[in-house]
Design a protein around this motif. Structure first.
Motif, PDB file in Angstrom:
ATOM      1  N   MET A 153     -42.269  -4.617 -49.023  1.00 26.99           N
ATOM      2  CA  MET A 153     -41.401  -5.067 -47.941  1.00 26.99           C
ATOM      3  C   MET A 153     -40.342  -6.037 -48.465  1.00 26.99           C
ATOM      4  O   MET A 153     -39.172  -5.966 -48.074  1.00 26.99           O
ATOM      5  CB  MET A 153     -42.230  -5.750 -46.850  1.00 26.99           C
ATOM      6  CG  MET A 153     -43.163  -4.842 -46.082  1.00 26.99           C
ATOM      7  SD  MET A 153     -44.077  -5.768 -44.797  1.00 26.99           S
ATOM      8  CE  MET A 153     -45.036  -4.447 -44.038  1.00 26.99           C
ATOM      9  N   LEU A 154     -40.755  -6.929 -49.349  1.00 32.68           N
ATOM     10  CA  LEU A 154     -39.818  -7.914 -49.882  1.00 32.68           C
ATOM     11  C   LEU A 154     -38.762  -7.258 -50.767  1.00 32.68           C
ATOM     12  O   LEU A 154     -37.601  -7.697 -50.791  1.00 32.68           O
ATOM     13  CB  LEU A 154     -40.576  -8.990 -50.659  1.00 32.68           C
ATOM     14  CG  LEU A 154     -41.482  -9.890 -49.812  1.00 32.68           C
ATOM     15  CD1 LEU A 154     -42.342 -10.780 -50.697  1.00 32.68           C
ATOM     16  CD2 LEU A 154     -40.649 -10.730 -48.846  1.00 32.68           C
ATOM     17  N   GLU A 155     -39.137  -6.207 -51.478  1.00 33.35           N
ATOM     18  CA  GLU A 155     -38.161  -5.478 -52.287  1.00 33.35           C
ATOM     19  C   GLU A 155     -37.045  -4.914 -51.422  1.00 33.35           C
ATOM     20  O   GLU A 155     -35.890  -4.848 -51.839  1.00 33.35           O
ATOM     21  CB  GLU A 155     -38.850  -4.345 -53.048  1.00 33.35           C
ATOM     22  CG  GLU A 155     -39.704  -4.798 -54.220  1.00 33.35           C
ATOM     23  CD  GLU A 155     -40.425  -3.636 -54.874  1.00 33.35           C
ATOM     24  OE1 GLU A 155     -40.162  -2.471 -54.459  1.00 33.35           O
ATOM     25  OE2 GLU A 155     -41.241  -3.870 -55.782  1.00 33.35           O
ATOM     26  N   ARG A 156     -37.416  -4.473 -50.215  1.00 33.16           N
ATOM     27  CA  ARG A 156     -36.434  -3.868 -49.308  1.00 33.16           C
ATOM     28  C   ARG A 156     -35.835  -4.878 -48.328  1.00 33.16           C
ATOM     29  O   ARG A 156     -34.965  -4.519 -47.529  1.00 33.16           O
ATOM     30  CB  ARG A 156     -37.094  -2.727 -48.523  1.00 33.16           C
ATOM     31  CG  ARG A 156     -37.544  -1.571 -49.397  1.00 33.16           C
ATOM     32  CD  ARG A 156     -38.222  -0.474 -48.587  1.00 33.16           C
ATOM     33  NE  ARG A 156     -39.470  -0.945 -47.985  1.00 33.16           N
ATOM     34  CZ  ARG A 156     -39.665  -1.120 -46.692  1.00 33.16           C
ATOM     35  NH1 ARG A 156     -38.681  -0.903 -45.844  1.00 33.16           N
ATOM     36  NH2 ARG A 156     -40.825  -1.542 -46.241  1.00 33.16           N
ATOM     37  N   SER A 157     -36.343  -6.110 -48.375  1.00 36.59           N
ATOM     38  CA  SER A 157     -35.898  -7.159 -47.436  1.00 36.59           C
ATOM     39  C   SER A 157     -36.035  -6.693 -45.993  1.00 36.59           C
ATOM     40  O   SER A 157     -35.146  -6.922 -45.147  1.00 36.59           O
ATOM     41  CB  SER A 157     -34.439  -7.562 -47.718  1.00 36.59           C
ATOM     42  OG  SER A 157     -34.322  -8.100 -49.013  1.00 36.59           O
ATOM     43  N   ALA A 158     -37.147  -6.029 -45.709  1.00 40.92           N
ATOM     44  CA  ALA A 158     -37.386  -5.520 -44.363  1.00 40.92           C
ATOM     45  C   ALA A 158     -38.875  -5.286 -44.166  1.00 40.92           C
ATOM     46  O   ALA A 158     -39.589  -4.918 -45.101  1.00 40.92           O
ATOM     47  CB  ALA A 158     -36.623  -4.217 -44.137  1.00 40.92           C
ATOM     48  N   GLY A 159     -39.325  -5.487 -42.932  1.00 42.35           N
ATOM     49  CA  GLY A 159     -40.720  -5.235 -42.603  1.00 42.35           C
ATOM     50  C   GLY A 159     -41.190  -6.191 -41.527  1.00 42.35           C
ATOM     51  O   GLY A 159     -40.552  -7.215 -41.244  1.00 42.35           O
ATOM     52  N   CYS A 160     -42.308  -5.841 -40.912  1.00 39.32           N
ATOM     53  CA  CYS A 160     -42.875  -6.681 -39.861  1.00 39.32           C
ATOM     54  C   CYS A 160     -44.394  -6.656 -39.962  1.00 39.32           C
ATOM     55  O   CYS A 160     -44.990  -5.583 -40.083  1.00 39.32           O
ATOM     56  CB  CYS A 160     -42.436  -6.201 -38.477  1.00 39.32           C
ATOM     57  SG  CYS A 160     -43.029  -7.248 -37.132  1.00 39.32           S
ATOM     58  N   ILE A 161     -44.994  -7.830 -39.927  1.00 40.35           N
ATOM     59  CA  ILE A 161     -46.448  -7.976 -39.968  1.00 40.35           C
ATOM     60  C   ILE A 161     -46.888  -8.692 -38.695  1.00 40.35           C
ATOM     61  O   ILE A 161     -46.348  -9.735 -38.340  1.00 40.35           O
ATOM     62  CB  ILE A 161     -46.902  -8.783 -41.196  1.00 40.35           C
ATOM     63  CG1 ILE A 161     -46.545  -8.035 -42.485  1.00 40.35           C
ATOM     64  CG2 ILE A 161     -48.393  -9.067 -41.141  1.00 40.35           C
ATOM     65  CD1 ILE A 161     -46.804  -8.844 -43.745  1.00 40.35           C
ATOM     66  N   ILE A 162     -47.858  -8.101 -38.017  1.00 44.17           N
ATOM     67  CA  ILE A 162     -48.442  -8.710 -36.828  1.00 44.17           C
ATOM     68  C   ILE A 162     -49.909  -9.011 -37.104  1.00 44.17           C
ATOM     69  O   ILE A 162     -50.663  -8.125 -37.508  1.00 44.17           O
ATOM     70  CB  ILE A 162     -48.349  -7.781 -35.598  1.00 44.17           C
ATOM     71  CG1 ILE A 162     -46.921  -7.330 -35.343  1.00 44.17           C
ATOM     72  CG2 ILE A 162     -48.960  -8.463 -34.374  1.00 44.17           C
ATOM     73  CD1 ILE A 162     -46.032  -8.367 -34.742  1.00 44.17           C
ATOM     74  N   HIS A 163     -50.316 -10.253 -36.893  1.00 44.71           N
ATOM     75  CA  HIS A 163     -51.720 -10.628 -36.980  1.00 44.71           C
ATOM     76  C   HIS A 163     -52.278 -10.746 -35.563  1.00 44.71           C
ATOM     77  O   HIS A 163     -51.766 -11.536 -34.763  1.00 44.71           O
ATOM     78  CB  HIS A 163     -51.884 -11.963 -37.706  1.00 44.71           C
ATOM     79  CG  HIS A 163     -51.426 -11.925 -39.126  1.00 44.71           C
ATOM     80  ND1 HIS A 163     -50.306 -12.607 -39.562  1.00 44.71           N
ATOM     81  CD2 HIS A 163     -51.919 -11.283 -40.209  1.00 44.71           C
ATOM     82  CE1 HIS A 163     -50.141 -12.389 -40.860  1.00 44.71           C
ATOM     83  NE2 HIS A 163     -51.107 -11.589 -41.276  1.00 44.71           N
ATOM     84  N   ILE A 164     -53.301  -9.953 -35.259  1.00 47.07           N
ATOM     85  CA  ILE A 164     -53.944 -10.057 -33.956  1.00 47.07           C
ATOM     86  C   ILE A 164     -55.035 -11.117 -34.050  1.00 47.07           C
ATOM     87  O   ILE A 164     -56.054 -10.926 -34.711  1.00 47.07           O
ATOM     88  CB  ILE A 164     -54.546  -8.711 -33.503  1.00 47.07           C
ATOM     89  CG1 ILE A 164     -53.477  -7.610 -33.536  1.00 47.07           C
ATOM     90  CG2 ILE A 164     -55.147  -8.849 -32.105  1.00 47.07           C
ATOM     91  CD1 ILE A 164     -52.322  -7.820 -32.588  1.00 47.07           C
ATOM     92  N   ALA A 165     -54.794 -12.244 -33.407  1.00 45.14           N
ATOM     93  CA  ALA A 165     -55.740 -13.355 -33.435  1.00 45.14           C
ATOM     94  C   ALA A 165     -56.505 -13.383 -32.115  1.00 45.14           C
ATOM     95  O   ALA A 165     -56.965 -12.353 -31.629  1.00 45.14           O
ATOM     96  CB  ALA A 165     -55.009 -14.662 -33.706  1.00 45.14           C
TER      97      ALA A 165
END
Length: 281
Positions: free
Chosen positions: A146-158
């Motif tokens: 994701m960092l290589e492409r400078s794009a992405g989304c991470i969701i943590h379900i707490a």
């Protein structure tokens, strides 16, 4: 299963129709998403919601689902084991090249009642592995791409137990979710400037099939109704102003928005969906 007096399949159809009216059903086209614990309950609802929005969705759990969410690909993995997390990531990279969206939904509590004295090191370790370390491992596997492409989304379900712990039987779970919320915030500050959004969703009590079965067991053992058993659980939480648990599809709808282009400016934030259960600011 009933949702607002309608069957769940009717609810999903209504959701799809609404998405089409808003032209949202293709907003994730070209995106690849991974949903952990995605074969039942909230995870399955999230997987279905992302697939309906056009994403290519991979779901993982220890066991093959009897009825998989439509439009999803299943890969078995026990994410409490570091080796399984690495193997899952390798298989996804080989087959799909990587992912754009990571939903760390896996979690739960199986510790006994009785307070702190009833909890062994094994109870603590198993709970931390599933609720904290599994997300940490998968973030570590998929973030570099994701960092290589400078794009992405991470969701943590707490969980709201991260700030509203219940000591009787779920103290390790509450502690793990509190740590996950803290970790998620710290991670967002590191990677958001590099183009990757990190968010936390903290549901209250969710009306999953497992929760419904638990209410049925409580009702049977106590000689009361399912409604009375449900009310007793809500009372133990201090009450739910909305008067009912949250539905998996409602959590999924929030997640669907957060991973969408419509939420591109949102990062580092915890979103609570609890019907007003937490009584403080």
């Amino acid at each position: 299963m009933l949702v607002y007096g309608t069957r769940i399949d009717q609810f999903c159809l209504t959701t799809v129709e609404t998405m089409e009216q808003l032209n949202l059903n293709n907003e994730l086209t070209g995106k690849t998403a991974l949903v952990t614990g995605g074969t039942k309950g909230t995870g399955k609802a999230i997987a279905f919601r992302l697939a309906q929005a056009g994403a290519r969705v991979i779901v993982t759990a220890r066991n093959q689902p009897e009825v998989p969410a439509p439009g999803t690909t299943f890969i078995a993995a026990d994410l409490t084991k570091a080796s399984d997390a690495r193997n899952l990531a390798d298989r996804i990279r080989e087959a799909f090249g990587g992912i754009d969206i990571l939903i760390n939904n896996l979690g739960g509590s199986a510790t006994p009642g009785g307070g702190f004295k009833a909890l062994t090191d094994q109870h603590w370790d198993e709970t931390l592995q599933a609720n904290l370390l599994a997300p940490v491992r998968l973030d570590r596997e998929f973030l570099p791409h994701m960092l290589e492409r400078s794009a992405g989304c991470i969701i943590h379900i707490a969980s709201i137990q991260g700030t509203l712990p219940l000591y009787e039987s779920t103290l390790p779970y509450a502690a793990a979710k509190a740590a996950l919320i803290n970790y998620s915030k710290g991670l967002s500050k590191e990677v958001s400037p590099k183009g990757v959004r990190v968010l936390t969703v903290s549901p209250g009590w969710i009306r999953t099939d497992a929760a419904t079965r638990m209410m049925e067991r409580i009702a049977q053992s106590s000689g009361t109704t399912v409604e009375d058993a449900t009310q007793s659980v809500m009372d133990s939480l201090g009450g739910i102003p909305m008067g009912r648990p949250v539905e998996p599809e409602e959590v999924a709808e929030l997640v669907g928005f957060l991973v969408s282009p419509r939420a591109n400016y949102l990062t580092g934030t915890e979103y609570v969906i609890d019907g007003g259960t937490i009584p403080t600011l």
